[in-house]
Design an enzyme around this catalytic site. Sequence first.
Site, mmCIF file in Angstrom:
data_model
loop_
_atom_site.group_PDB
_atom_site.id
_atom_site.type_symbol
_atom_site.label_atom_id
_atom_site.label_comp_id
_atom_site.label_asym_id
_atom_site.label_seq_id
_atom_site.Cartn_x
_atom_site.Cartn_y
_atom_site.Cartn_z
ATOM 1 N N SER A 15 -17.584 12.339 -45.612
ATOM 2 C CA SER A 15 -18.928 12.707 -45.168
ATOM 3 C C SER A 15 -19.962 12.553 -46.269
ATOM 4 O O SER A 15 -21.171 12.580 -45.985
ATOM 5 C CB SER A 15 -18.937 14.149 -44.656
ATOM 6 N N HIS A 56 -17.225 7.986 -40.098
ATOM 7 C CA HIS A 56 -17.453 9.428 -40.235
ATOM 8 C C HIS A 56 -17.597 10.061 -38.855
ATOM 9 O O HIS A 56 -18.663 10.033 -38.245
ATOM 10 C CB HIS A 56 -18.706 9.658 -41.090
ATOM 11 N N ASN A 75 -25.331 13.987 -43.520
ATOM 12 C CA ASN A 75 -25.308 15.076 -44.487
ATOM 13 C C ASN A 75 -26.481 15.030 -45.457
ATOM 14 O O ASN A 75 -26.860 16.064 -46.014
ATOM 15 C CB ASN A 75 -23.986 15.079 -45.252
ATOM 16 N N GLU A 90 -20.571 7.974 -37.461
ATOM 17 C CA GLU A 90 -21.405 7.310 -38.457
ATOM 18 C C GLU A 90 -20.586 6.200 -39.124
ATOM 19 O O GLU A 90 -19.552 6.464 -39.734
ATOM 20 C CB GLU A 90 -21.857 8.345 -39.490
#
Length: 284
Positions: A121, A142, A192, A154
């Site tokens: 992440s 991800h 993130n 992702e």
Amino acid sequence: MVRDRIERIGVVGAGTMGSGIAQVAATHGYDVVMRDIEREFVDSGFETIDASLGRLESRDAIADDPETIRDRIEGTTLIDDLSDCDLVVEAALEEMDVKKEVFADLERVCDEDVLLATNTSTLSITSIASDLEHPERVIGLHFMNPVPIMEGVEVVVGEKTTDAATELAHDLAEELEKTTWEADDKPGFVTNRILMPWINEGIRAFDEGVATKEDIDAGMELGTNVPMGPLTLADHIGLDVCLHASETLHEELGDRYKPAYLLKRKVEAGDLGKKTDKGFYEYE
């Protein structure tokens, strides 16, 4: 080049993310090999899968019965058992040394045309692949947590990742009925990079007495139409996971990503959120 036909998927790591990826792949008809370093971790992963499939069956949310899906997943502690997979997703600890070791092992046992993906992440795809002979087949996939429920994946493109590898990653996610977005290999990617400062600012607002934790979460849910406020979401992710991600981003991007003091204090106290039954809220 990478294979254009995927029938057997390997997953390294049987924790929350790894077991979720294995479950989703098996639900969509793939044969899966789920590997972890200890048999107890593999068994725990299967317990998580069984519980999740049971909940989905009760809501008529899966087409096959849980036993049929479960039988598509093979558990192992041997990295060599991944040698006949067409694609492998790594979901091990979020530590660079661990991931580099896993990918070195995967390069040793997997054919050159097997796509190697990481569920990281925050960590650099380019760095994870840097010591490999074939870094061009390494990509970020991800998945969001919980994997069986969350729609998004992702796709993160490393410095040497090929277009063919990127296309295959998108195609696989779509076969799993996920919706993808693509990010360059920059710290935190899209999710993130934006999410962690949002969570940390919510924690700071609570710590500084701006409002109660309930009102901070309610304000964000009702005021911005997100399904969870920052404190509830942090508990669901795991406060230790949030802290680790924030520390990684802080190291890479500077003080705007500095972890909130109260987040560090909670982790030091062992209150990690739902997985320990106590974080910012208490859970039974």
